[in-house]
Scaffold this motif. Structure first.
Motif: not given
Length: 168
Positions: A55, A72, A127, A166
């Motif tokens: 990430y 993310l 995320d 996202l």
């Protein structure tokens, strides 16, 4: 007689010391890096299909909150409109590279949600995809160095908020 360090143990980063203090289990990871246009790039190709477990930490600026952080998968792209919505901003934008180190204390390629939270207490947004994983990998505050840990432990340590970040 002094204790000998294990060969495979790396000198601990601030992030690892924070995790030790919080009693959060983690594993140290080290990746090859190279510099491209003044920016460190990490080579995660050795992970092959597990690259989705790595990430990235992106520093952004919200029109209401000021600096904030999105975490993310490195295989995905951040949707700034979704980040704005989940963070209570009308608009978010990426922090310019020239302001990055001054704002977060880290150079590009070394930003870490744990260190940023510890030093600056900026809001951290994670995320939702990480909730599906047992372990994820995030930077430990030094280019090429990372920690592997449980995403719920990360969320607890950084007081993070989960959300859909996202691009589709």
């Amino acid at each position: 007689m002094s204790k000998k360090r294990k060969k495979d143990k790396l000198e601990k980063t601030l992030v690892e010391k924070i995790l030790d203090r919080e009693k959060v289990p983690y594993e140290q990871k080290e990746f090859e890096t190279h510099e491209e246009h003044g920016v460190f790039q990490m080579d995660t190709s050795i992970l092959e299909q597990d690259q989705r477990l790595v990430y990235k930490t992106l520093a952004c600026d919200g029109n209401k909150t000021g600096p904030l952080v999105a975490v993310l998968p490195i295989t995905e792209h951040l949707d700034l409109k979704k980040l704005a919505k989940v963070s209570g901003n009308k608009k978010c934008e990426m922090l310019p590279l020239k302001k990055l180190e001054k704002t977060t204390g880290y150079v590009h390629g070394a930003n870490t949600p744990i260190g940023i939270h510890f030093n600056d207490h900026y809001p951290i947004f994670l995320d939702n995809s990480m909730k599906n994983e047992d372990k994820i990998i995030v930077s430990s505050g030094k280019a090429g160095r990372s920690v592997q840990l449980n995403p719920l432990d990360l969320q607890k340590v950084v007081e993070g908020t989960f959300g859909d970040l996202l691009e589709k």
